[in-house]
Enzyme design. Structure first.
Site, PDB file in Angstrom:
ATOM      1  N   ARG A  61       0.142   2.163  -7.790  1.00 34.88           N
ATOM      2  CA  ARG A  61      -0.790   3.291  -7.646  1.00 34.88           C
ATOM      3  C   ARG A  61      -1.981   3.189  -8.600  1.00 34.88           C
ATOM      4  O   ARG A  61      -2.502   4.174  -9.109  1.00 34.88           O
ATOM      5  CB  ARG A  61      -0.048   4.620  -7.816  1.00 34.88           C
ATOM      6  CG  ARG A  61       1.050   4.802  -6.746  1.00 34.88           C
ATOM      7  CD  ARG A  61       1.798   6.088  -6.847  1.00 34.88           C
ATOM      8  NE  ARG A  61       1.010   7.256  -6.520  1.00 34.88           N
ATOM      9  CZ  ARG A  61       0.790   7.765  -5.306  1.00 34.88           C
ATOM     10  NH1 ARG A  61       1.298   7.160  -4.256  1.00 34.88           N
ATOM     11  NH2 ARG A  61       0.079   8.851  -5.138  1.00 34.88           N
ATOM     12  N   LEU A  83       0.897  -1.157   0.000  1.00 34.86           N
ATOM     13  CA  LEU A  83       0.000   0.000   0.000  1.00 34.86           C
ATOM     14  C   LEU A  83       0.928   1.196   0.000  1.00 34.86           C
ATOM     15  O   LEU A  83       1.840   1.266   0.825  1.00 34.86           O
ATOM     16  CB  LEU A  83      -0.867   0.043   1.259  1.00 34.86           C
ATOM     17  CG  LEU A  83      -2.188  -0.708   1.270  1.00 34.86           C
ATOM     18  CD1 LEU A  83      -2.845  -0.589   2.637  1.00 34.86           C
ATOM     19  CD2 LEU A  83      -3.123  -0.226   0.200  1.00 34.86           C
ATOM     20  N   ASP A  84       0.717   2.146  -0.890  1.00 33.81           N
ATOM     21  CA  ASP A  84       1.635   3.279  -0.923  1.00 33.81           C
ATOM     22  C   ASP A  84       1.505   4.128   0.337  1.00 33.81           C
ATOM     23  O   ASP A  84       0.576   3.971   1.122  1.00 33.81           O
ATOM     24  CB  ASP A  84       1.486   4.094  -2.212  1.00 33.81           C
ATOM     25  CG  ASP A  84       0.145   4.776  -2.363  1.00 33.81           C
ATOM     26  OD1 ASP A  84      -0.379   5.296  -1.363  1.00 33.81           O
ATOM     27  OD2 ASP A  84      -0.367   4.806  -3.482  1.00 33.81           O
ATOM     28  N   GLN A  85       2.442   4.989   0.540  1.00 33.43           N
ATOM     29  CA  GLN A  85       2.522   5.812   1.744  1.00 33.43           C
ATOM     30  C   GLN A  85       1.258   6.642   1.951  1.00 33.43           C
ATOM     31  O   GLN A  85       0.834   6.863   3.075  1.00 33.43           O
ATOM     32  CB  GLN A  85       3.748   6.727   1.653  1.00 33.43           C
ATOM     33  CG  GLN A  85       3.986   7.563   2.877  1.00 33.43           C
ATOM     34  CD  GLN A  85       5.243   8.408   2.746  1.00 33.43           C
ATOM     35  OE1 GLN A  85       6.023   8.277   1.811  1.00 33.43           O
ATOM     36  NE2 GLN A  85       5.448   9.290   3.691  1.00 33.43           N
ATOM     37  N   SER A 130      -1.783   5.808   1.161  1.00 29.03           N
ATOM     38  CA  SER A 130      -2.975   4.969   1.297  1.00 29.03           C
ATOM     39  C   SER A 130      -3.033   4.367   2.689  1.00 29.03           C
ATOM     40  O   SER A 130      -2.026   4.262   3.378  1.00 29.03           O
ATOM     41  CB  SER A 130      -2.965   3.858   0.244  1.00 29.03           C
ATOM     42  OG  SER A 130      -2.947   4.419  -1.040  1.00 29.03           O
TER      43      SER A 130
END
Length: 186
Positions: free
Chosen positions: A143, A43-45, A47
């Site tokens: 993303r 999960l990106d930063q 999210s």
């Protein structure tokens, strides 16, 4: 004995255990004191939401491999008010720079979901409405949700993964984790 953890990743936390940048950011080690477990996917930063961690390398590989089409469910707050045409576009697949996305399941949430406030809060603009949608994907490009909603004309403001397969975020608060049995990871 392998371990299986569900973690509610807060906004701003990296999905890794170390950060060697000049200004270190919060990582999984700040929340997960269990040695030998690794995240299944990312999960990106920017999210939030559900992350599965395990010490079971075979399971980790199977869940991360796109050929198995494991569904991941996201609640996405978007800028604007997407109509049926935009929702159909998201569902049927969009052409992104790295190719056409797989079909997805998409629906407008009937009300704002009951989520804890985000820190920092998202930006609000009085003149632009927002809307929550549920997006269920079976692929995991970098993303991808953000790129899909932007391509449809509705930029993502907040992104929360609420489920991975049958495993749900229910009962966890940001920063909390719980151990589950192998049988729960179907």
């Amino acid at each position: 004995m392998h371990r299986y953890l569900l973690f509610y990743k807060p906004y701003g936390v990296l999905t890794q255990f170390t950060d060697r940048s000049a200004a270190p950011r919060p990582t999984l080690k700040d929340f997960i004191p269990v040695p030998g477990v690794y995240p299944v996917g990312r999960l990106d930063q920017d999210s939030e939401g559900l992350l599965l961690l395990t010490s079971d390398g075979a399971l980790q590989h199977r869940w991360a491999d796109p050929k198995f089409d494991h569904p991941k469910t996201y609640w996405v707050q978007v800028e604007g008010d997407p109509g049926e045409e935009a929702l159909k576009q998201l569902a049927s697949g969009l052409r992104l720079l790295d190719g056409l996305t797989k079909p997805a399941r998409v629906r407008r949430l009937p009300a704002d979901p009951d989520l804890p406030p985000r820190d920092p809060p998202i930006r609000f603009r009085k003149s632009i409405p927002t809307c929550w949608i549920e997006l269920i994907l079976t692929e995991g490009r970098n993303r991808q949700v953000r790129r899909m909603t932007a391509a449809a004309g509705f930029p993502t403001l907040r992104l929360v993964r609420v489920a991975i397969g049958n495993m749900r975020l229910d009962g966890l608060k940001p920063g909390e984790w719980k151990e589950i049995a192998r049988a729960d990871v179907k």
